[in-house]
Design a protein around this motif. Structure first.
Motif, mmCIF file in Angstrom:
data_model
loop_
_atom_site.group_PDB
_atom_site.id
_atom_site.type_symbol
_atom_site.label_atom_id
_atom_site.label_comp_id
_atom_site.label_asym_id
_atom_site.label_seq_id
_atom_site.Cartn_x
_atom_site.Cartn_y
_atom_site.Cartn_z
ATOM 1 N N TYR A 100 -3.205 4.573 -5.047
ATOM 2 C CA TYR A 100 -1.878 5.118 -5.379
ATOM 3 C C TYR A 100 -0.831 4.567 -4.398
ATOM 4 N N TRP A 101 -1.187 4.468 -3.149
ATOM 5 C CA TRP A 101 -0.275 3.901 -2.144
ATOM 6 C C TRP A 101 0.099 2.464 -2.540
ATOM 7 N N ARG A 102 -0.929 1.663 -2.850
ATOM 8 C CA ARG A 102 -0.690 0.236 -3.090
ATOM 9 C C ARG A 102 0.038 -0.005 -4.419
ATOM 10 N N GLU A 103 -0.344 0.788 -5.450
ATOM 11 C CA GLU A 103 0.152 0.487 -6.817
ATOM 12 C C GLU A 103 1.428 1.241 -7.186
ATOM 13 N N VAL A 104 1.728 2.334 -6.440
ATOM 14 C CA VAL A 104 2.885 3.158 -6.853
ATOM 15 C C VAL A 104 3.893 3.336 -5.723
ATOM 16 N N ILE A 105 3.422 3.780 -4.555
ATOM 17 C CA ILE A 105 4.370 4.062 -3.464
ATOM 18 C C ILE A 105 4.899 2.756 -2.847
ATOM 19 N N ALA A 106 4.012 1.810 -2.543
ATOM 20 C CA ALA A 106 4.430 0.566 -1.902
ATOM 21 C C ALA A 106 5.496 -0.168 -2.721
ATOM 22 N N PRO A 107 5.359 -0.300 -4.056
ATOM 23 C CA PRO A 107 6.444 -0.948 -4.816
ATOM 24 C C PRO A 107 7.782 -0.203 -4.699
ATOM 25 N N ASP A 108 7.743 1.131 -4.650
ATOM 26 C CA ASP A 108 8.996 1.885 -4.434
ATOM 27 C C ASP A 108 9.619 1.502 -3.091
ATOM 28 N N LEU A 109 8.790 1.395 -2.066
ATOM 29 C CA LEU A 109 9.306 1.049 -0.741
ATOM 30 C C LEU A 109 9.885 -0.370 -0.747
ATOM 31 N N ARG A 110 9.146 -1.297 -1.338
ATOM 32 C CA ARG A 110 9.603 -2.698 -1.356
ATOM 33 C C ARG A 110 10.894 -2.857 -2.152
ATOM 34 N N SER A 126 -4.843 14.526 3.444
ATOM 35 C CA SER A 126 -4.466 13.334 2.664
ATOM 36 C C SER A 126 -3.410 12.544 3.443
ATOM 37 N N LEU A 127 -2.563 13.228 4.200
ATOM 38 C CA LEU A 127 -1.611 12.512 5.052
ATOM 39 C C LEU A 127 -2.298 11.918 6.287
ATOM 40 N N ARG A 128 -3.352 12.560 6.781
ATOM 41 C CA ARG A 128 -4.106 11.937 7.888
ATOM 42 C C ARG A 128 -4.697 10.599 7.410
ATOM 43 N N ALA A 129 -5.170 10.595 6.166
ATOM 44 C CA ALA A 129 -5.737 9.353 5.611
ATOM 45 C C ALA A 129 -4.656 8.274 5.525
ATOM 46 N N LEU A 130 -3.461 8.658 5.066
ATOM 47 C CA LEU A 130 -2.369 7.672 4.934
ATOM 48 C C LEU A 130 -1.909 7.187 6.298
ATOM 49 N N VAL A 131 -1.707 8.116 7.231
ATOM 50 C CA VAL A 131 -1.260 7.750 8.588
ATOM 51 C C VAL A 131 -2.297 6.881 9.283
ATOM 52 N N ALA A 132 -3.577 7.232 9.117
ATOM 53 C CA ALA A 132 -4.640 6.426 9.749
ATOM 54 C C ALA A 132 -4.628 5.006 9.203
ATOM 55 N N HIS A 133 -4.338 4.862 7.930
ATOM 56 C CA HIS A 133 -4.239 3.528 7.312
ATOM 57 C C HIS A 133 -3.008 2.790 7.828
ATOM 58 N N LEU A 134 -1.861 3.456 7.827
ATOM 59 C CA LEU A 134 -0.617 2.793 8.267
ATOM 60 C C LEU A 134 -0.714 2.332 9.722
ATOM 61 N N ASP A 135 -1.248 3.234 10.562
ATOM 62 C CA ASP A 135 -1.279 2.960 12.004
ATOM 63 C C ASP A 135 -2.572 2.311 12.449
ATOM 64 N N GLN A 136 -3.472 2.060 11.464
ATOM 65 C CA GLN A 136 -4.754 1.424 11.785
ATOM 66 C C GLN A 136 -5.425 2.155 12.951
ATOM 67 N N LEU A 137 -5.605 3.465 12.798
ATOM 68 C CA LEU A 137 -6.155 4.293 13.872
ATOM 69 C C LEU A 137 -7.649 4.013 14.053
ATOM 70 N N SER A 138 -8.094 4.129 15.281
ATOM 71 C CA SER A 138 -9.530 4.025 15.580
ATOM 72 C C SER A 138 -10.199 5.350 15.220
ATOM 73 N N PRO A 139 -11.536 5.367 15.105
ATOM 74 C CA PRO A 139 -12.222 6.642 14.818
ATOM 75 C C PRO A 139 -11.885 7.732 15.832
ATOM 76 N N ASP A 140 -11.761 7.363 17.110
ATOM 77 C CA ASP A 140 -11.408 8.375 18.118
ATOM 78 C C ASP A 140 -9.979 8.894 17.911
#
Ligand SMILES: O=C(O)[C@H](O)COP(=O)(O)O
Length: 247
Positions: free
Chosen positions: A162-172, A185-199
Motif C-alpha cells: 500500500y505504501w509503494r502503490e498508493v501513498i508513495a505516488p501521492d507523495l511524489r 502499523s506505524l512502527r512498521a512504516l517508520v522502521a521501513h522509512l528509517d531503516q531501523l535495526s532490530p534493536d
C-alpha cells in the motif's frame, strides 16, 4: 519536498483500559477525540495542511482522520481507507490486559510479543473478538489473506504494497499526505522509512494522537531520520509511557 505526517489515532476505549486491541474495532474516548482536534491545531500551526488522508478501516483511525479534517475546516480533503494500514493483529492477546499478559507469560515474552520484529503472539481462536473472518469489511479478501496473528515483519509485508502503490505516488505528486493508523502499523512504516535495526525496533514506541512529520527527499528517504514530532517533548514522555504499559 514530499511532506508526510504520520499520526497514531487518538486514545481508544481499550487504550484507556490498557487492553491489547489489534483488529478489534473500538471507538475513541473523549480524550482521543480531543487529541485529534489538538493534532489539527498543531498541523495548522506548522503549515502542514493535508491534501490527502490515508487511514486504516478501523473506527479509531477513520474517526481520528475525520476529526482532524473537520477541525481544519477541510472536510472535502480525500480520504482513502485500507485494511493494509490496520493495526497488527495481536492474536490471542486481543482483549487481554497488558498487566495480565506480562504476569502470565513473563517479562521477556511480553516484550518480544509487543516489540520484536519477527515474533508473533499465539493466534486468535476463531470467533473471538476481532476475528477478521467474521467481519464483512474483509469479506472480499482472498482466503488466506486475513491474519490470525502478526509479527511486525508480517505487518510490514502487508503494509508496504500500500505504501509503494498508493501513498508513495501521492507523495511524489507533491501531496501533503497524512497517514492515520496505529501503534504497530506505524512502527512498521517508520522502521521501513528509517531503516531501523532490530534493536532500534525493539525500543520504538509511538504515542496516540501526536503528529510525526517527515520531510522526504525525492527518493522518499527521510531528510531527518526519525522525523520530527510537532510536540517533541510531550511525544517523548508519551512514548515512554507506551513502553511502560503493563508494568
Ligand atoms: O493494538 C493495541 O493494543 C495497540 O494499538 C498497540 O499496543 P502495543 O503498544 O502494546 O503494541
Amino acid at each position: 519536498m514530499p511532506s508526510l505526517v504520520v499520526l497514531r489515532h487518538g486514545e481508544s476505549e481499550w487504550n484507556s483500559r490498557n487492553l491489547f486491541t489489534g483488529w478489534v474495532d473500538v471507538d475513541l474516548t473523549a480524550r482521543g477525540e480531543a487529541q485529534a482536534r489538538h493534532s489539527a491545531a498543531l498541523l495548522r500551526e506548522a503549515g502542514l495542511l493535508p491534501t490527502v488522508v490515508h487511514t486504516s478501516v478501523l473506527t479509531r483511525a477513520v474517526r481520528t482522520g475525520a476529526i482532524v479534517l473537520d477541525a481544519l475546516g477541510r472536510p472535502e480533503v480525500p480520504t482513502r481507507r485500507h485494511w493494509r494500514l490496520n493495526e497488527r493483529c495481536y492474536g490471542a492477546l486481543q482483549g487481554m490486559a497488558r498487566t495480565v499478559a506480562r504476569e502470565r507469560f513473563g517479562d521477556d515474552l511480553y516484550l518480544l510479543w509487543r516489540r520484536s520484529f519477527d515474533v508473533a503472539p499465539p493466534p486468535l481462536e476463531p470467533g473471538t473478538p476481532g476475528d477478521p473472518a467474521a467481519d464483512p469489511r474483509y469479506a472480499d479478501l482472498p482466503a488466506g489473506t486475513l491474519p490470525r496473528t502478526e509479527s511486525l515483519a508480517d505487518v510490514t509485508a502487508r503494509l508496504l504494497p500500500y505504501w509503494r502503490e498508493v501513498i508513495a505516488p501521492d507523495l511524489r505528486s507533491g501531496q501533503t499526505v497524512l497517514v492515520v493508523a496505529h501503534g504497530n502499523s506505524l512502527r512498521a512504516l517508520v522502521a521501513h522509512l528509517d531503516q531501523l535495526s532490530p534493536d532500534e525496533v525493539l525500543g520504538l514506541n509511538i504515542p496516540t494522537g501526536m503528529p510525526l512529520h517527515y520531510e522526504l527527499a525525492a527518493d522518499l528517504s527521510p531528510v531527518v531520520r526519525g522525523g520530527s514530532y510537532l510536540e517533541p517533548g510531550a511525544a517523548a514522555v508519551a512514548a515512554a509511557a507506551v513502553a511502560a504499559e503493563g508494568h
